[in-house]
Design an enzyme around this catalytic site. Structure first.
Site, PDB file in Angstrom:
ATOM      1  N   TYR A 128       0.718  -1.231  -0.004  1.00  0.00           N
ATOM      2  CA  TYR A 128      -0.014   0.079  -0.084  1.00  0.00           C
ATOM      3  C   TYR A 128       0.905   1.340  -0.010  1.00  0.00           C
ATOM      4  O   TYR A 128       0.721   2.005  -0.776  1.00  0.00           O
ATOM      5  CB  TYR A 128      -0.800   0.036   1.109  1.00  0.00           C
ATOM      6  N   GLU A 130       4.084   1.824  -0.758  1.00  0.00           N
ATOM      7  CA  GLU A 130       4.963   1.901  -1.658  1.00  0.00           C
ATOM      8  C   GLU A 130       4.131   2.047  -3.153  1.00  0.00           C
ATOM      9  O   GLU A 130       4.697   2.834  -4.002  1.00  0.00           O
ATOM     10  CB  GLU A 130       6.100   0.960  -1.867  1.00  0.00           C
ATOM     11  N   ASN A 173     -13.796  -0.978  13.975  1.00  0.00           N
ATOM     12  CA  ASN A 173     -13.517  -2.441  14.966  1.00  0.00           C
ATOM     13  C   ASN A 173     -13.977  -1.837  16.317  1.00  0.00           C
ATOM     14  O   ASN A 173     -14.971  -2.567  16.869  1.00  0.00           O
ATOM     15  CB  ASN A 173     -11.984  -2.846  15.172  1.00  0.00           C
TER      16      ASN A 173
HETATM   17  N1  UDP Z   1      -5.701  -0.796  16.034  1.00  0.00           N
HETATM   18  C1  UDP Z   1      -6.076  -1.242  17.184  1.00  0.00           C
HETATM   19  N2  UDP Z   1      -7.145  -2.416  17.323  1.00  0.00           N
HETATM   20  C2  UDP Z   1      -8.013  -2.544  16.289  1.00  0.00           C
HETATM   21  C3  UDP Z   1      -7.374  -2.057  15.194  1.00  0.00           C
HETATM   22  C4  UDP Z   1      -6.577  -1.199  14.987  1.00  0.00           C
HETATM   23  O1  UDP Z   1      -5.479  -1.231  18.225  1.00  0.00           O
HETATM   24  O2  UDP Z   1      -8.704  -3.594  16.394  1.00  0.00           O
HETATM   25  C5  UDP Z   1      -4.545   0.089  16.007  1.00  0.00           C
HETATM   26  C6  UDP Z   1      -3.591  -0.214  14.997  1.00  0.00           C
HETATM   27  O3  UDP Z   1      -2.493  -1.253  15.308  1.00  0.00           O
HETATM   28  C7  UDP Z   1      -3.008   1.143  14.653  1.00  0.00           C
HETATM   29  C8  UDP Z   1      -4.212   1.928  14.885  1.00  0.00           C
HETATM   30  O4  UDP Z   1      -5.111   1.295  15.678  1.00  0.00           O
HETATM   31  O5  UDP Z   1      -2.121   1.435  15.652  1.00  0.00           O
HETATM   32  C9  UDP Z   1      -4.805   2.587  13.522  1.00  0.00           C
HETATM   33  O6  UDP Z   1      -5.197   1.136  12.866  1.00  0.00           O
HETATM   34  P1  UDP Z   1      -5.837   1.518  11.584  1.00  0.00           P
HETATM   35  O7  UDP Z   1      -5.684  -0.165  10.745  1.00  0.00           O
HETATM   36  O8  UDP Z   1      -7.253   1.981  11.845  1.00  0.00           O
HETATM   37  O9  UDP Z   1      -5.490   2.423  10.533  1.00  0.00           O
HETATM   38  P2  UDP Z   1      -3.559   2.553  10.232  1.00  0.00           P
HETATM   39  O10 UDP Z   1      -2.819   1.811  11.138  1.00  0.00           O
HETATM   40  O11 UDP Z   1      -3.513   2.393   8.848  1.00  0.00           O
HETATM   41  O12 UDP Z   1      -3.492   3.998  10.363  1.00  0.00           O
END
Ligand code: UDP
Length: 306
Positions: A128, A130, A173
């Protein structure tokens, strides 16, 4: 975006391969005479006559884009080439939905557009990150070589009604878990931060960038500078839903960025844009929407989904 453009009176052709999107999200537009929906995958060329292109294709949630990483990078590379080719042929203005992920795990905080990023080329997020970095490069090269009128928006974490309840992102989530009375899954210690922008604010920023007549001003961050730890987000969701649920720790996914916050000086200056909806209000509107939907209508993307 479609709703906004249709309501503004534009003739809208929406292309979607429906890998992550739901037809129900645009069903209400189908009867409108200025809206057309085509099931199409941008990795395949398409010939249309248009004057503006919003190139937003690519799954953006880690659970979705890691499902088929090769397809993800193809979407950013081949999809961008196809859309840029169409822009060149039609003389259309084209906007790329890029991402804060191009900053990787940033060493500068908050992130201005001038920061080049700290990105792993061989990790699970690379398809994603890159992919979008190459897409930005392609946009710049078409701009320099073929004088294509390009716009690049770097979108930070966004949330709101109609997001996929099983996209695995943190807001969806947590809200789904709270509503269903399940434990809230915190990855790592929950001390990592994100800055969450409400959907309508993002749409406004993108719309302003596309229609800005200052010429090419470089990539522009669009996001809400309000920065929250993941634990703070969990507590806010629990408070707003009134749920009686526990926090449950899960392992931190590899390459998970530690901090993320947009510097929006450029958007303020050139687009006179800044977000209007605070997190609490946006979350409440999102929670209300999550309560109104039937979760069985949506399916989790992967077998090991939390
Ligand atoms: N995260 C979490 N619990 C979840 C889903 C995501 O703690 O059930 C954390 C994840 O590890 C990250 C942050 O929330 O640090 C944002 O994750 P998301 O997947 O929404 O977006 P991205 O990491 O792409 O910013």
């Amino acid at each position: 975006m479609c709703e906004r453009l249709v309501n503004e009176g534009h003739d809208v052709i929406c292309l979607d391969n429906f890998f992550t999107a739901q037809k129900s999200n645009v069903a209400h537009l189908l009867g409108r005479p200025n809206f057309e929906l085509i099931r199409h995958d941008v990795t395949v060329p398409i010939f249309l006559e248009v004057d503006q292109i919003y190139h937003m294709a690519c799954p953006a949630a880690p659970g979705h884009y890691q499902f088929n990483p090769i397809k993800t990078i193809k979407t950013s590379v081949m999809g961008s080439i196809n859309m840029l080719g169409m822009a060149k042929r039609c003389g259309a203005r084209i906007l790329l939905a890029s991402t804060s992920e191009i900053y990787g795990d940033p060493l500068i905080h908050p992130q201005p557009e001038s920061y080049w990023g700290n990105v792993n080329t061989i990790g699970l997020r690379s398809c994603y990150d890159e992919g979008k970095r190459v897409a930005e490069t392609l946009f710049m090269d078409y701009h320099r070589m073929n004088k294509v009128d390009v716009r690049i928006v770097r979108i930070f974490n966004t949330y709101g009604p109609r997001m996929h309840p099983y996209d695995g992102r943190v807001v969806s989530n947590f809200i789904r878990q709270a509503i269903q009375g399940q434990p809230i899954t915190i990855f790592g210690e929950g001390e990592q931060t994100r800055s969450f922008c409400y959907r309508d604010d993002l749409v406004e920023g993108i719309f302003r960038l596309m229609n800005n007549e200052d010429g090419f001003i470089g990539p522009v961050n669009i996001g809400n500078p309000g920065e929250f730890t993941i634990r703070e987000l969990a507590e806010l969701v629990i408070q707003l839903t009134g749920a009686n649920v526990k926090l449950e720790k899960r392992p931190l996914p590899p390459d998970d960025p530690t901090r993320r916050q947009p510097d929006i000086t450029l958007a303020k200056k050139h687009l006179e844009w800044e977000p209007k909806i605070p997190l609490q209000q946006g979350l409440q509107q999102t929670i209300d929407w999550f309560r109104s939907i039937d979760f069985d209508h949506y399916r989790p993307p992967t077998p090991n989904f939390v």
